[in-house]
Design a protein around this motif. Structure first.
Motif, short mmCIF file in Angstrom:
data_model
loop_
_atom_site.label_atom_id
_atom_site.label_comp_id
_atom_site.label_asym_id
_atom_site.label_seq_id
_atom_site.Cartn_x
_atom_site.Cartn_y
_atom_site.Cartn_z
N HIS A 40 2.19 -65.09 34.56
CA HIS A 40 2.14 -63.60 35.20
C HIS A 40 3.22 -63.02 34.52
CE1 HIS A 40 -1.09 -64.61 38.20
NE2 HIS A 40 -0.32 -65.78 38.23
N GLY A 41 3.42 -63.16 33.28
CA GLY A 41 4.85 -62.54 32.73
C GLY A 41 4.32 -60.99 32.13
N ILE A 42 4.03 -60.16 33.18
CA ILE A 42 3.95 -58.88 32.62
C ILE A 42 4.90 -58.02 33.46
CG2 ILE A 42 1.48 -59.05 31.88
CD1 ILE A 42 0.63 -57.78 34.46
N ILE A 43 5.26 -56.91 32.67
CA ILE A 43 5.76 -55.75 33.64
C ILE A 43 5.18 -55.27 34.72
CG2 ILE A 43 7.28 -53.85 33.45
CD1 ILE A 43 8.57 -56.20 31.83
N LEU A 44 5.56 -55.34 35.99
CA LEU A 44 4.98 -54.87 37.35
C LEU A 44 5.46 -53.20 37.43
CD1 LEU A 44 5.19 -57.98 39.52
CD2 LEU A 44 3.47 -57.01 38.06
N ALA A 45 6.95 -53.25 37.07
CA ALA A 45 7.66 -51.95 37.31
C ALA A 45 9.03 -51.92 36.63
CB ALA A 45 8.09 -51.76 38.93
N LYS A 46 9.39 -50.77 36.26
CA LYS A 46 10.51 -50.52 35.70
C LYS A 46 11.39 -49.23 36.10
CE LYS A 46 7.65 -47.65 33.39
NZ LYS A 46 6.39 -47.50 33.80
N ASN A 47 12.54 -49.15 35.86
CA ASN A 47 13.68 -48.15 36.45
C ASN A 47 13.54 -47.17 35.30
OD1 ASN A 47 15.17 -49.32 34.46
ND2 ASN A 47 16.96 -49.57 35.96
N GLU A 48 14.30 -45.86 35.70
CA GLU A 48 14.24 -44.60 34.70
C GLU A 48 14.77 -45.06 33.29
OE1 GLU A 48 12.78 -41.81 34.55
OE2 GLU A 48 11.70 -42.20 36.38
N PRO A 49 15.99 -45.67 33.10
CA PRO A 49 16.68 -46.16 31.83
C PRO A 49 15.45 -47.00 31.05
CG PRO A 49 18.13 -46.40 33.45
CD PRO A 49 16.96 -46.23 34.24
N ALA A 50 14.78 -47.96 31.63
CA ALA A 50 13.96 -48.83 30.78
C ALA A 50 12.61 -48.15 30.40
CB ALA A 50 13.39 -49.93 31.96
N LYS A 51 12.41 -47.06 31.31
CA LYS A 51 11.30 -46.09 31.06
C LYS A 51 11.67 -45.14 29.91
CE LYS A 51 9.19 -43.60 34.25
NZ LYS A 51 8.87 -42.93 35.37
N ARG A 52 12.90 -44.73 29.69
CA ARG A 52 13.53 -43.98 28.49
C ARG A 52 13.45 -44.95 27.13
NH1 ARG A 52 16.72 -41.74 32.63
NH2 ARG A 52 18.54 -43.27 32.18
N CYS A 53 13.49 -46.23 27.41
CA CYS A 53 13.35 -47.33 26.24
C CYS A 53 11.78 -47.49 25.81
CB CYS A 53 13.99 -48.45 26.54
SG CYS A 53 15.79 -48.23 26.86
N GLY A 54 10.96 -46.92 26.52
CA GLY A 54 9.63 -47.07 26.16
C GLY A 54 8.82 -48.17 26.82
N VAL A 55 9.65 -49.04 27.84
CA VAL A 55 8.85 -50.30 28.61
C VAL A 55 7.83 -49.42 29.31
CG1 VAL A 55 9.37 -51.70 30.15
CG2 VAL A 55 10.83 -51.41 28.49
N GLN A 56 6.65 -50.17 29.58
CA GLN A 56 5.64 -49.76 30.12
C GLN A 56 5.27 -50.77 31.24
OE1 GLN A 56 2.64 -48.43 27.61
NE2 GLN A 56 3.67 -46.75 26.53
N THR A 57 4.63 -49.88 32.40
CA THR A 57 3.98 -51.33 33.14
C THR A 57 2.95 -51.95 32.69
OG1 THR A 57 4.70 -49.77 35.14
CG2 THR A 57 3.01 -51.33 35.45
N ALA A 58 2.66 -52.93 33.06
CA ALA A 58 1.49 -53.97 32.70
C ALA A 58 1.65 -54.51 31.18
CB ALA A 58 0.03 -53.30 33.02
#
Length: 403
Positions: A40-58
Protein backbone atom coordinates in the motif's frame (compact mmCIF):
# COMPACT_ATOMS: atom_id res chain seq x y z
CA UNK A 1 -34.46 34.06 -2.63
CA UNK A 2 -31.06 32.47 -3.31
CA UNK A 3 -29.69 29.86 -0.98
CA UNK A 4 -26.47 30.54 0.91
CA UNK A 5 -24.23 27.48 0.72
CA UNK A 6 -20.77 27.09 2.22
CA UNK A 7 -18.33 24.37 1.22
CA UNK A 8 -15.66 23.81 3.87
CA UNK A 9 -12.52 21.90 2.85
CA UNK A 10 -9.82 21.02 5.39
CA UNK A 11 -6.43 21.64 3.79
CA UNK A 12 -4.02 18.67 3.51
CA UNK A 13 -6.19 16.97 6.12
CA UNK A 14 -4.33 13.73 6.92
CA UNK A 15 -0.96 15.47 6.89
CA UNK A 16 -2.27 18.41 8.96
CA UNK A 17 -3.61 16.08 11.65
CA UNK A 18 -0.31 14.18 11.77
CA UNK A 19 1.66 17.44 12.07
CA UNK A 20 -0.24 18.32 15.24
CA UNK A 21 1.96 15.65 16.86
CA UNK A 22 5.04 16.65 14.83
CA UNK A 23 5.15 20.46 14.82
CA UNK A 24 8.88 20.35 13.99
CA UNK A 25 7.92 19.04 10.50
CA UNK A 26 5.61 21.90 9.51
CA UNK A 27 8.18 23.45 7.19
CA UNK A 28 9.66 20.12 6.08
CA UNK A 29 8.26 18.22 3.06
CA UNK A 30 6.15 15.53 4.73
CA UNK A 31 3.68 12.93 3.46
CA UNK A 32 1.36 10.34 4.93
CA UNK A 33 1.64 7.01 3.15
CA UNK A 34 0.64 3.37 3.34
CA UNK A 35 3.02 0.60 4.31
CA UNK A 36 5.24 -0.44 1.37
CA UNK A 37 5.67 -3.91 2.91
CA UNK A 38 1.90 -4.39 2.66
CA UNK A 39 1.87 -3.15 -0.97
CA UNK A 40 0.00 0.00 0.00
CA UNK A 41 3.01 2.20 -0.65
CA UNK A 42 1.28 5.24 -2.11
CA UNK A 43 1.03 8.83 -0.95
CA UNK A 44 -2.24 9.42 0.92
CA UNK A 45 -1.66 13.09 1.78
CA UNK A 46 1.10 15.68 1.79
CA UNK A 47 1.76 19.03 3.42
CA UNK A 48 2.29 22.31 1.58
CA UNK A 49 6.12 22.06 1.40
CA UNK A 50 5.79 18.60 -0.18
CA UNK A 51 3.15 19.91 -2.57
CA UNK A 52 5.55 22.63 -3.68
CA UNK A 53 8.07 19.92 -4.50
CA UNK A 54 5.54 18.34 -6.86
CA UNK A 55 4.50 15.44 -4.62
CA UNK A 56 1.02 14.26 -5.57
CA UNK A 57 -1.63 12.23 -3.76
CA UNK A 58 -1.95 8.60 -4.98
CA UNK A 59 1.50 8.42 -6.57
CA UNK A 60 3.92 5.75 -5.38
CA UNK A 61 6.49 6.46 -2.69
CA UNK A 62 9.40 5.98 -5.06
CA UNK A 63 7.92 8.52 -7.49
CA UNK A 64 7.46 11.02 -4.66
CA UNK A 65 10.99 10.51 -3.35
CA UNK A 66 12.40 10.94 -6.83
CA UNK A 67 10.86 14.44 -6.86
CA UNK A 68 11.68 15.14 -3.22
CA UNK A 69 14.62 13.08 -1.86
CA UNK A 70 14.25 14.55 1.64
CA UNK A 71 10.56 13.68 1.93
CA UNK A 72 9.60 12.59 5.48
CA UNK A 73 7.09 9.73 5.55
CA UNK A 74 4.55 9.19 8.32
CA UNK A 75 2.15 6.25 8.80
CA UNK A 76 -1.61 6.95 8.71
CA UNK A 77 -3.86 6.95 11.79
CA UNK A 78 -7.38 6.65 10.39
CA UNK A 79 -9.16 6.57 13.77
CA UNK A 80 -7.58 9.93 14.56
CA UNK A 81 -8.75 11.38 11.23
CA UNK A 82 -12.30 10.22 11.93
CA UNK A 83 -12.16 11.84 15.37
CA UNK A 84 -11.06 15.21 13.95
CA UNK A 85 -13.64 14.97 11.17
CA UNK A 86 -16.35 14.46 13.80
CA UNK A 87 -15.08 17.41 15.85
CA UNK A 88 -15.03 19.73 12.84
CA UNK A 89 -18.55 18.75 11.79
CA UNK A 90 -19.76 19.25 15.37
CA UNK A 91 -18.39 22.80 15.15
CA UNK A 92 -20.33 23.31 11.90
CA UNK A 93 -23.47 22.06 13.67
CA UNK A 94 -23.35 25.18 15.85
CA UNK A 95 -24.27 27.27 12.80
CA UNK A 96 -26.84 25.14 10.95
CA UNK A 97 -28.62 21.81 11.16
CA UNK A 98 -27.93 21.25 7.44
CA UNK A 99 -24.37 19.91 7.35
CA UNK A 100 -23.60 17.36 4.61
CA UNK A 101 -20.17 15.70 4.73
CA UNK A 102 -18.52 15.01 1.38
CA UNK A 103 -15.79 12.61 2.36
CA UNK A 104 -13.89 12.81 5.62
CA UNK A 105 -12.47 16.32 5.13
CA UNK A 106 -15.17 18.28 3.27
CA UNK A 107 -18.69 19.41 4.15
CA UNK A 108 -21.44 21.57 2.70
CA UNK A 109 -23.38 23.88 5.03
CA UNK A 110 -26.70 25.47 4.11
CA UNK A 111 -26.92 28.61 6.26
CA UNK A 112 -29.84 30.22 4.40
CA UNK A 113 -32.13 29.98 7.39
CA UNK A 114 -29.60 30.69 10.11
CA UNK A 115 -27.20 33.31 8.73
CA UNK A 116 -29.16 36.17 10.29
CA UNK A 117 -28.34 34.74 13.72
CA UNK A 118 -24.62 35.24 13.05
CA UNK A 119 -24.50 38.73 11.59
CA UNK A 120 -26.00 38.16 8.16
CA UNK A 121 -22.68 38.29 6.26
CA UNK A 122 -21.75 34.97 4.58
CA UNK A 123 -18.11 35.90 3.97
CA UNK A 124 -17.71 36.96 7.57
CA UNK A 125 -19.22 33.67 8.76
CA UNK A 126 -16.81 31.74 6.52
CA UNK A 127 -13.89 33.68 8.01
CA UNK A 128 -15.20 32.92 11.50
CA UNK A 129 -15.27 29.20 10.73
CA UNK A 130 -11.72 29.34 9.40
CA UNK A 131 -10.53 31.16 12.52
CA UNK A 132 -12.25 28.77 14.92
CA UNK A 133 -10.98 25.65 13.16
CA UNK A 134 -7.46 27.08 13.21
CA UNK A 135 -7.55 28.21 16.86
CA UNK A 136 -9.55 25.35 18.38
CA UNK A 137 -8.34 22.39 16.32
CA UNK A 138 -5.04 23.52 14.85
CA UNK A 139 -6.16 22.84 11.26
CA UNK A 140 -6.58 25.14 8.26
CA UNK A 141 -9.75 25.46 6.23
CA UNK A 142 -10.66 26.82 2.81
CA UNK A 143 -14.28 27.91 2.36
CA UNK A 144 -16.32 28.56 -0.77
CA UNK A 145 -19.52 30.62 -0.52
CA UNK A 146 -22.15 30.55 -3.24
CA UNK A 147 -25.80 30.06 -4.14
CA UNK A 148 -25.46 26.33 -4.94
CA UNK A 149 -23.36 23.35 -3.87
CA UNK A 150 -21.32 23.02 -7.07
CA UNK A 151 -20.12 26.63 -7.08
CA UNK A 152 -19.48 26.56 -3.32
CA UNK A 153 -17.12 23.62 -3.88
CA UNK A 154 -15.45 25.46 -6.77
CA UNK A 155 -14.95 28.36 -4.36
CA UNK A 156 -13.22 26.24 -1.71
CA UNK A 157 -10.88 24.85 -4.38
CA UNK A 158 -10.22 28.27 -5.95
CA UNK A 159 -7.67 29.52 -3.41
CA UNK A 160 -5.77 27.38 -0.89
CA UNK A 161 -4.75 27.08 1.84
CA UNK A 162 -6.79 28.92 4.48
CA UNK A 163 -8.90 31.20 2.25
CA UNK A 164 -12.47 32.31 1.64
CA UNK A 165 -13.81 32.70 -1.93
CA UNK A 166 -17.29 34.05 -2.70
CA UNK A 167 -18.92 33.15 -6.02
CA UNK A 168 -21.98 35.39 -6.20
CA UNK A 169 -24.98 35.49 -8.50
CA UNK A 170 -23.58 38.67 -10.08
CA UNK A 171 -20.01 37.56 -10.70
CA UNK A 172 -20.09 33.78 -11.17
CA UNK A 173 -19.70 33.77 -14.97
CA UNK A 174 -16.53 35.87 -14.84
CA UNK A 175 -15.03 33.64 -12.15
CA UNK A 176 -16.29 30.17 -13.12
CA UNK A 177 -16.36 30.02 -16.91
CA UNK A 178 -12.60 30.54 -17.48
CA UNK A 179 -11.75 27.63 -15.15
CA UNK A 180 -10.60 24.27 -16.58
CA UNK A 181 -13.51 21.93 -17.15
CA UNK A 182 -11.81 19.38 -14.89
CA UNK A 183 -12.41 21.68 -11.91
CA UNK A 184 -16.15 21.03 -12.16
CA UNK A 185 -17.63 18.45 -9.80
CA UNK A 186 -17.74 14.93 -11.30
CA UNK A 187 -15.64 15.78 -14.38
CA UNK A 188 -13.04 13.06 -13.98
CA UNK A 189 -10.23 11.97 -16.25
CA UNK A 190 -12.39 10.02 -18.69
CA UNK A 191 -14.96 12.82 -19.02
CA UNK A 192 -12.21 15.41 -19.43
CA UNK A 193 -10.58 13.36 -22.19
CA UNK A 194 -13.90 12.92 -24.01
CA UNK A 195 -14.76 16.62 -23.82
CA UNK A 196 -11.29 17.58 -25.02
CA UNK A 197 -11.92 15.64 -28.23
CA UNK A 198 -14.72 18.13 -28.95
CA UNK A 199 -12.65 21.19 -28.07
CA UNK A 200 -14.21 21.64 -24.64
CA UNK A 201 -11.49 22.55 -22.14
CA UNK A 202 -13.14 25.24 -19.97
CA UNK A 203 -16.34 25.35 -17.96
CA UNK A 204 -17.55 28.22 -20.15
CA UNK A 205 -17.17 26.11 -23.28
CA UNK A 206 -19.11 23.32 -21.58
CA UNK A 207 -21.86 25.78 -20.62
CA UNK A 208 -22.15 26.93 -24.25
CA UNK A 209 -22.88 23.39 -25.51
CA UNK A 210 -26.38 22.25 -26.28
CA UNK A 211 -27.73 20.04 -23.51
CA UNK A 212 -28.93 17.48 -26.07
CA UNK A 213 -25.41 17.13 -27.47
CA UNK A 214 -23.91 16.53 -24.04
CA UNK A 215 -26.57 13.96 -23.21
CA UNK A 216 -25.86 12.15 -26.49
CA UNK A 217 -22.15 12.10 -25.68
CA UNK A 218 -22.32 11.32 -21.96
CA UNK A 219 -25.83 10.16 -21.12
CA UNK A 220 -27.39 11.38 -17.89
CA UNK A 221 -24.06 12.83 -16.72
CA UNK A 222 -24.02 15.15 -19.73
CA UNK A 223 -27.29 16.79 -18.70
CA UNK A 224 -26.07 17.07 -15.13
CA UNK A 225 -22.84 18.77 -16.20
CA UNK A 226 -24.78 21.18 -18.42
CA UNK A 227 -26.76 22.29 -15.36
CA UNK A 228 -23.64 22.58 -13.23
CA UNK A 229 -21.78 24.70 -15.79
CA UNK A 230 -24.76 27.04 -16.20
CA UNK A 231 -25.35 27.63 -12.49
CA UNK A 232 -28.55 25.57 -12.44
CA UNK A 233 -27.63 23.13 -9.66
CA UNK A 234 -30.49 22.82 -7.14
CA UNK A 235 -29.29 19.79 -5.19
CA UNK A 236 -30.21 20.30 -1.51
CA UNK A 237 -27.77 20.10 1.40
CA UNK A 238 -28.79 17.08 3.43
CA UNK A 239 -28.25 16.79 7.15
CA UNK A 240 -25.55 14.29 8.09
CA UNK A 241 -28.11 12.70 10.40
CA UNK A 242 -30.45 12.02 7.48
CA UNK A 243 -30.07 8.51 6.16
CA UNK A 244 -28.70 8.59 2.63
CA UNK A 245 -29.87 5.95 0.13
CA UNK A 246 -27.26 3.27 -0.48
CA UNK A 247 -26.29 3.48 -4.17
CA UNK A 248 -23.70 0.72 -4.27
CA UNK A 249 -22.10 -1.90 -2.05
CA UNK A 250 -18.53 -2.87 -2.83
CA UNK A 251 -15.43 -4.43 -1.40
CA UNK A 252 -11.86 -4.45 -2.67
CA UNK A 253 -8.46 -5.66 -1.56
CA UNK A 254 -4.80 -5.38 -2.48
CA UNK A 255 -3.07 -8.78 -2.45
CA UNK A 256 0.32 -9.50 -0.81
CA UNK A 257 1.52 -10.87 -4.17
CA UNK A 258 0.31 -10.32 -7.71
CA UNK A 259 -2.31 -12.79 -8.95
CA UNK A 260 -1.39 -14.43 -12.25
CA UNK A 261 -3.77 -17.40 -12.66
CA UNK A 262 -7.50 -17.62 -13.12
CA UNK A 263 -7.78 -19.88 -10.05
CA UNK A 264 -6.14 -17.23 -7.86
CA UNK A 265 -8.40 -14.51 -9.22
CA UNK A 266 -11.51 -16.65 -8.78
CA UNK A 267 -10.61 -17.20 -5.14
CA UNK A 268 -10.25 -13.44 -4.65
CA UNK A 269 -13.49 -12.70 -6.50
CA UNK A 270 -15.36 -15.31 -4.45
CA UNK A 271 -14.16 -13.85 -1.14
CA UNK A 272 -15.09 -10.31 -2.20
CA UNK A 273 -18.48 -11.44 -3.55
CA UNK A 274 -19.14 -13.21 -0.24
CA UNK A 275 -18.53 -9.94 1.64
CA UNK A 276 -20.69 -7.91 -0.77
CA UNK A 277 -23.56 -10.44 -0.69
CA UNK A 278 -23.53 -10.55 3.11
CA UNK A 279 -23.74 -6.76 3.32
CA UNK A 280 -26.57 -6.69 0.77
CA UNK A 281 -28.61 -9.15 2.84
CA UNK A 282 -27.88 -7.17 6.00
CA UNK A 283 -29.21 -4.02 4.28
CA UNK A 284 -32.21 -5.82 2.77
CA UNK A 285 -31.06 -4.97 -0.76
CA UNK A 286 -30.70 -6.77 -4.09
CA UNK A 287 -28.11 -6.03 -6.78
CA UNK A 288 -29.45 -5.33 -10.25
CA UNK A 289 -25.94 -5.06 -11.67
CA UNK A 290 -22.32 -5.77 -10.85
CA UNK A 291 -19.00 -4.07 -11.51
CA UNK A 292 -15.50 -5.51 -11.33
CA UNK A 293 -12.26 -3.49 -11.22
CA UNK A 294 -8.78 -4.99 -11.69
CA UNK A 295 -5.72 -2.94 -10.76
CA UNK A 296 -2.38 -3.69 -12.40
CA UNK A 297 1.02 -3.35 -10.66
CA UNK A 298 1.35 -0.04 -12.56
CA UNK A 299 -1.80 1.25 -10.79
CA UNK A 300 -3.86 1.11 -13.97
CA UNK A 301 -7.50 0.27 -13.30
CA UNK A 302 -9.48 -1.92 -15.70
CA UNK A 303 -13.21 -1.86 -15.01
CA UNK A 304 -16.35 -3.34 -16.51
CA UNK A 305 -19.97 -3.68 -15.39
CA UNK A 306 -23.09 -5.52 -16.47
CA UNK A 307 -26.80 -5.67 -15.76
CA UNK A 308 -27.92 -8.87 -14.05
CA UNK A 309 -30.80 -10.85 -15.54
CA UNK A 310 -32.28 -11.23 -12.05
CA UNK A 311 -31.68 -9.02 -8.98
CA UNK A 312 -29.78 -11.01 -6.35
CA UNK A 313 -27.99 -10.95 -3.03
CA UNK A 314 -26.53 -14.45 -3.31
CA UNK A 315 -22.81 -15.17 -3.22
CA UNK A 316 -23.04 -17.74 -5.99
CA UNK A 317 -24.76 -15.37 -8.41
CA UNK A 318 -22.39 -12.47 -7.74
CA UNK A 319 -19.30 -14.67 -8.04
CA UNK A 320 -20.44 -16.16 -11.33
CA UNK A 321 -21.31 -12.77 -12.86
CA UNK A 322 -18.11 -11.17 -11.57
CA UNK A 323 -15.99 -13.92 -13.13
CA UNK A 324 -17.73 -13.38 -16.47
CA UNK A 325 -16.57 -9.77 -16.30
CA UNK A 326 -13.06 -10.86 -15.30
CA UNK A 327 -12.87 -13.14 -18.33
CA UNK A 328 -13.80 -10.21 -20.56
CA UNK A 329 -11.22 -7.90 -18.93
CA UNK A 330 -8.17 -10.05 -18.24
CA UNK A 331 -5.89 -12.49 -19.99
CA UNK A 332 -3.42 -14.63 -18.06
CA UNK A 333 -0.71 -14.39 -16.95
CA UNK A 334 -1.05 -10.58 -16.79
CA UNK A 335 -0.42 -9.75 -13.09
CA UNK A 336 -3.27 -8.33 -10.98
CA UNK A 337 -2.40 -6.27 -7.91
CA UNK A 338 -5.89 -5.60 -6.53
CA UNK A 339 -9.54 -6.55 -7.12
CA UNK A 340 -12.82 -4.80 -6.35
CA UNK A 341 -16.36 -6.20 -6.65
CA UNK A 342 -19.25 -3.71 -6.46
CA UNK A 343 -22.99 -4.36 -6.45
CA UNK A 344 -24.84 -1.60 -8.35
CA UNK A 345 -28.41 -0.70 -9.38
CA UNK A 346 -29.64 -1.64 -5.92
CA UNK A 347 -33.28 -2.24 -5.03
CA UNK A 348 -35.15 -3.09 -1.84
CA UNK A 349 -36.72 -6.53 -1.58
CA UNK A 350 -40.25 -5.36 -2.46
CA UNK A 351 -38.98 -3.49 -5.52
CA UNK A 352 -36.93 -6.47 -6.65
CA UNK A 353 -39.94 -8.79 -6.38
CA UNK A 354 -41.92 -6.52 -8.69
CA UNK A 355 -39.77 -7.68 -11.60
CA UNK A 356 -41.44 -10.63 -13.25
CA UNK A 357 -38.27 -12.57 -13.97
CA UNK A 358 -36.75 -12.20 -10.51
CA UNK A 359 -36.97 -15.92 -9.92
CA UNK A 360 -36.49 -17.05 -13.49
CA UNK A 361 -34.02 -19.66 -12.22
CA UNK A 362 -35.66 -22.84 -10.91
CA UNK A 363 -37.36 -21.83 -7.68
CA UNK A 364 -36.32 -24.84 -5.55
CA UNK A 365 -32.64 -24.28 -6.33
CA UNK A 366 -32.80 -20.56 -5.54
CA UNK A 367 -34.81 -21.13 -2.37
CA UNK A 368 -32.25 -23.70 -1.23
CA UNK A 369 -29.45 -21.22 -1.85
CA UNK A 370 -31.36 -18.49 0.03
CA UNK A 371 -31.75 -20.81 3.04
CA UNK A 372 -28.10 -21.83 2.89
CA UNK A 373 -26.76 -18.27 2.87
CA UNK A 374 -29.25 -17.15 5.53
CA UNK A 375 -27.95 -19.97 7.72
CA UNK A 376 -24.39 -18.80 7.07
CA UNK A 377 -25.37 -15.30 8.20
CA UNK A 378 -26.74 -16.70 11.47
CA UNK A 379 -23.61 -18.77 12.13
CA UNK A 380 -21.35 -15.80 11.44
CA UNK A 381 -23.48 -13.59 13.64
CA UNK A 382 -23.00 -16.03 16.52
CA UNK A 383 -19.44 -17.23 15.99
CA UNK A 384 -17.76 -14.50 13.93
CA UNK A 385 -17.32 -13.64 10.27
CA UNK A 386 -14.54 -16.19 9.74
CA UNK A 387 -16.42 -19.14 11.20
CA UNK A 388 -17.80 -20.42 7.88
CA UNK A 389 -16.93 -19.89 4.21
CA UNK A 390 -19.05 -20.45 1.13
CA UNK A 391 -17.83 -23.23 -1.16
CA UNK A 392 -17.47 -20.84 -4.09
CA UNK A 393 -14.31 -19.53 -2.43
CA UNK A 394 -12.52 -22.77 -3.29
CA UNK A 395 -10.40 -22.17 -6.38
CA UNK A 396 -10.67 -24.08 -9.60
CA UNK A 397 -7.86 -26.45 -10.52
CA UNK A 398 -4.96 -24.64 -12.12
CA UNK A 399 -5.32 -26.57 -15.36
CA UNK A 400 -8.92 -25.48 -15.93
CA UNK A 401 -8.99 -23.64 -19.25
CA UNK A 402 -10.55 -20.24 -19.76
CA UNK A 403 -14.12 -20.50 -21.06
Amino acid sequence: MDRIILHCDLNCFYASVELLSHPELRDVPTAVCGDPASRHGIILAKNEPAKRCGVQTAETIWQARKKCPGLVLLPPHHALYREYSHRVNALYDEYTDLVEPFGIDESWLDVTGSLHLFGGDARQLADTLRRRVREELGLSLSVGVSFNKVFAKLGSDYKKPDATTVISRDTWRDLVWPLPVGDLLYVGGAARKLLRQYGITTIGQLAACRREMLETLMGKLGGQLYEYANGLDTDPVRSRYEAEPVKSVGNGTTFPQNLTTRAQIQTGIAMLSDSVATRLRHLGLYAGGIQVTLRTPEFRDLSRQKQLSNPTHLIRDLTQSAMELVDALWRPPAPVRALTVTAIHLAAEDEAYEQEDLFAAPAPRREKQERLEAAMDRIRGKYGSGSITFGAAAPEKEEDPLP
